[in-house]
Design a protein around this motif. Structure first.
Motif, PDB file in Angstrom:
ATOM      1  N   THR A  45      -8.996  16.099  -2.225  1.00 12.36           N
ATOM      2  CA  THR A  45      -8.730  15.895  -3.658  1.00 12.36           C
ATOM      3  C   THR A  45      -7.281  16.252  -4.011  1.00 12.36           C
ATOM      4  N   LEU A  46      -6.448  16.346  -2.979  1.00  2.76           N
ATOM      5  CA  LEU A  46      -5.063  16.792  -3.185  1.00  2.76           C
ATOM      6  C   LEU A  46      -4.284  15.793  -4.052  1.00  2.76           C
ATOM      7  N   THR A  47      -3.492  16.349  -4.989  1.00  2.00           N
ATOM      8  CA  THR A  47      -2.674  15.483  -5.855  1.00  2.00           C
ATOM      9  C   THR A  47      -1.195  15.795  -5.661  1.00  2.00           C
ATOM     10  N   ARG A  48      -0.359  14.882  -6.110  1.00  2.00           N
ATOM     11  CA  ARG A  48       1.090  15.080  -6.050  1.00  2.00           C
ATOM     12  C   ARG A  48       1.501  16.334  -6.835  1.00  2.00           C
ATOM     13  N   ALA A  95      15.680  14.697   5.754  1.00  2.00           N
ATOM     14  CA  ALA A  95      14.264  14.871   5.406  1.00  2.00           C
ATOM     15  C   ALA A  95      14.133  15.733   4.151  1.00  2.00           C
ATOM     16  N   ILE A  96      14.936  16.782   4.056  1.00  2.00           N
ATOM     17  CA  ILE A  96      14.853  17.668   2.894  1.00  2.00           C
ATOM     18  C   ILE A  96      15.235  16.905   1.620  1.00  2.00           C
ATOM     19  N   GLU A  97      16.240  16.047   1.744  1.00  2.00           N
ATOM     20  CA  GLU A  97      16.660  15.231   0.600  1.00  2.00           C
ATOM     21  C   GLU A  97      15.496  14.323   0.153  1.00  2.00           C
ATOM     22  N   ALA A  98      14.816  13.712   1.127  1.00  2.00           N
ATOM     23  CA  ALA A  98      13.696  12.812   0.808  1.00  2.00           C
ATOM     24  C   ALA A  98      12.539  13.595   0.179  1.00  2.00           C
ATOM     25  N   ILE A  99      12.282  14.793   0.702  1.00  2.00           N
ATOM     26  CA  ILE A  99      11.192  15.628   0.173  1.00  2.00           C
ATOM     27  C   ILE A  99      11.467  15.978  -1.297  1.00  2.00           C
ATOM     28  N   LYS A 100      12.740  16.323  -1.570  1.00  2.00           N
ATOM     29  CA  LYS A 100      13.149  16.675  -2.924  1.00  2.00           C
ATOM     30  C   LYS A 100      12.999  15.471  -3.864  1.00  2.00           C
ATOM     31  N   LYS A 101      13.498  14.356  -3.405  1.00  2.00           N
ATOM     32  CA  LYS A 101      13.498  13.136  -4.211  1.00  2.00           C
ATOM     33  C   LYS A 101      12.069  12.717  -4.584  1.00  2.00           C
ATOM     34  N   HIS A 102      11.144  12.846  -3.638  1.00  2.00           N
ATOM     35  CA  HIS A 102       9.771  12.382  -3.877  1.00  2.00           C
ATOM     36  C   HIS A 102       8.823  13.509  -4.293  1.00  2.00           C
ATOM     37  N   LYS A 103       9.382  14.708  -4.533  1.00  2.00           N
ATOM     38  CA  LYS A 103       8.570  15.874  -4.935  1.00  2.00           C
ATOM     39  C   LYS A 103       7.412  16.087  -3.959  1.00  2.00           C
ATOM     40  N   SER A 104       7.744  15.983  -2.688  1.00  2.00           N
ATOM     41  CA  SER A 104       6.767  16.170  -1.625  1.00  2.00           C
ATOM     42  C   SER A 104       6.882  17.613  -1.116  1.00  2.00           C
ATOM     43  N   ALA A 105       6.289  17.909   0.022  1.00  2.00           N
ATOM     44  CA  ALA A 105       6.436  19.223   0.644  1.00  2.00           C
ATOM     45  C   ALA A 105       6.210  19.080   2.145  1.00  2.00           C
TER      46      ALA A 105
END
Lengths: 346, 160
Positions: A161-164, A263-273
């Protein structure tokens, strides 16, 4: 190839921080000095086959210049604060082994090979009387340390049930216990996904709101769901991270050690982890896998895409949605702390 | 000094047995040093990681399953005594070592991961049995065959 008057210690201290944590510290360093380019590499590898005896050496004190150098490097490398799995801590290396060989007056060939937490080697002597078998070690050898999920300290996360929004709320250093379904994939699967997306083909699995685990497991035996399945080095997937987050609906990643700037830039941009599991704890992680099946690219063998259903799989938030990385903050914090700790040599 | 005879079957079996052994038993010196590091570790995150590594190691010793899913590329160092002769070898000594690797990595009780690719540059196709090993041989005085085997994971080798 170093110049005759270049400092080995300076070179090692400059090089170790560039190695990141993908080599799975705590481990050891094998350093070969002398001979020729290829001889130095051989010396470094052979040095790793020697027994670990740093604590004995520290207790009895150095007997020669080489032992002094081993202690100096052991202390200086550990003072970098890289720590187990690059999380920041007191022990990065358990020992430093150095092997020497005569060399040309004009040069100083140097090679360094690290060995990981899964240090594995054995030595036997055959005398013609038949096959040789090693005696199993006594289980008393292992300290009374038994890791178990800590429900007070760690947050339980339901992957189904994980969400962004949840992913974006994780903080660096948070320890999570993951339960539910995740997908796997590593080098070959990412390459194939890239090729398929470029051709406009449909992927065999939908990554929307899913988490991917970078792993190439060992095949199961008997009643096992999965064989040992620890994380692989995540930086190798850095160049695919923007693509995965932008085009497949993926919301999180699990791997080993640090991520690079792209990768860190992409994670930041997409609010991922990005979450890290402990490299060198492959069997422990495998015990958290309750179901497993191949869901794509079966021909890739251990590099196929699996779906794992896990229960309480331990991970740490290593890069959060703001791009903050524990592999950056952890070693810095411990390097500063170690600078204030008096050096204990016995 | 009499000449020692090393039979093909014995070298294959010795290499295979040692590879199975190191897949689930950490060297004793590593465990004792890591236990000391665990005791003195002050960083909670690092201490938790070391606890996982130690717990995993003991579980592997008990369960006879690999410490790490990357069961490595096999490195073999042979020190061959000058008074050793080899008997019953259908091919080279390296072939015999590779036969031992094949036997160890496809052992039905504890199959290990095949990580080796036949061709590094083009097809990169897995050989399925983790062969070949990287074998180094030196010839030394004596009548023994010293065999050192190591299973080196890619994570650490890549940072050389």
């Amino acid at each position: 190839m170093m110049n005759p008057n270049d400092s080995l210690v300076d070179w090692v201290m400059k090089t170790v921080p560039t190695m990141g944590a993908g080599w799975c510290p705590p481990g050891m360093l094998g350093i070969g000095v002398g001979g020729t380019a290829e001889k130095a590499m051989m010396l470094a590898k052979e040095a790793l086959m020697e027994p670990i005896d740093m604590f004995d050496l520290l207790a009895r004190g150095p007997a020669n210049k080489l032992e002094e150098l081993r202690i100096e490097l052991y202390e200086k490398v550990n003072a970098l604060g890289i720590g187990a799995q690059g999380l920041g801590g007191l022990t990065t290396v358990l020992d430093v082994k150095i092997a020497l060989y005569p060399t040309h007056a004009a040069g100083k060939p140097v090679a360094m090979i690290p060995n990981c937490a899964a240090t594995r080697h054995a030595h036997v002597v055959m005398d013609g009387s038949g096959s040789v078998y090693l005696d199993p070690p006594s289980l008393d050898l292992w300290p009374n340390v038994s890791w178990a999920p800590d429900y007070d300290k760690s947050r339980k996360v339901d992957l189904n049930t994980l969400t962004r929004e949840q992913v974006a709320s994780w903080k660096p250093g948070d320890t999570l216990l993951l339960s539910g379904r995740m997908l796997t994939g590593r080098d070959a699967a990412h390459k194939r996904i890239q090729d398929m997306l470029a051709k406009g083909e449909k992927l065999p699995v939908d990554f929307s709101n899913r988490v991917i685990y970078y792993v190439g497991p060992v095949d199961p035996v008997r009643d096992e769901v999965m064989g040992p399945a620890g994380p692989t080095t995540a930086t190798r997937m850095d160049k695919f991270t923007e693509m995965m987050l932008a085009q497949t609906g993926l919301i999180g990643m699990i791997g080993k050690a640090e991520r690079g700037p792209a990768a860190i830039e992409a994670i930041k941009k997409h609010k991922s982890a990005y979450l890290m599991a402990v490299g060198g704890a492959a069997y422990l992680v495998a015990k958290a896998i309750k179901q497993a099946k191949v869901v794509g690219f079966a021909d890739l063998g251990m590099e196929a895409i699996y779906e794992f259903d896990v229960q309480d799989m331990p991970v740490t938030v290593a890069v959060d949605s703001h791009g903050s990385s524990v592999h950056d903050t952890g070693p810095k914090e411990w390097q500063a702390k170690i600078g204030k700790i008096p050096v204990v040599t016995a | 000094m009499p000449t020692t005879t090393i039979r093909h079957a014995d070298l294959v079996e010795t290499v295979a047995a040692a590879l199975q052994y190191i897949s689930y038993y950490h060297p004793a010196d590593y465990i004792t040093h890591l236990a000391r590091a665990y005791e003195r570790e002050a960083s909670p995150a690092a201490k938790d990681a070391i606890a996982q590594i130690l717990t995993n190691s003991k579980m592997c010793a008990q369960g006879h399953r690999p410490i790490c899913q990357d069961t490595g590329v096999v490195n073999v160092f042979l020190k061959i005594g000058m008074d050793v002769r080899f008997e019953g070898f259908p091919g080279s000594i390296e072939d015999a070592v590779n036969e031992g690797v094949r036997r160890a990595y496809t052992d039905p009780d504890n199959p290990l991961r095949a990580s080796v690719l036949a061709d590094p540059l083009f097809e990169r196709k897995n050989t399925r049995d983790n062969t070949p090993a990287v074998t180094h041989m030196t010839v030394v005085p004596g009548h023994q065959l010293e065999v050192t085997v190591a299973a080196k994971g890619g994570g650490s080798e890549n940072k050389s």
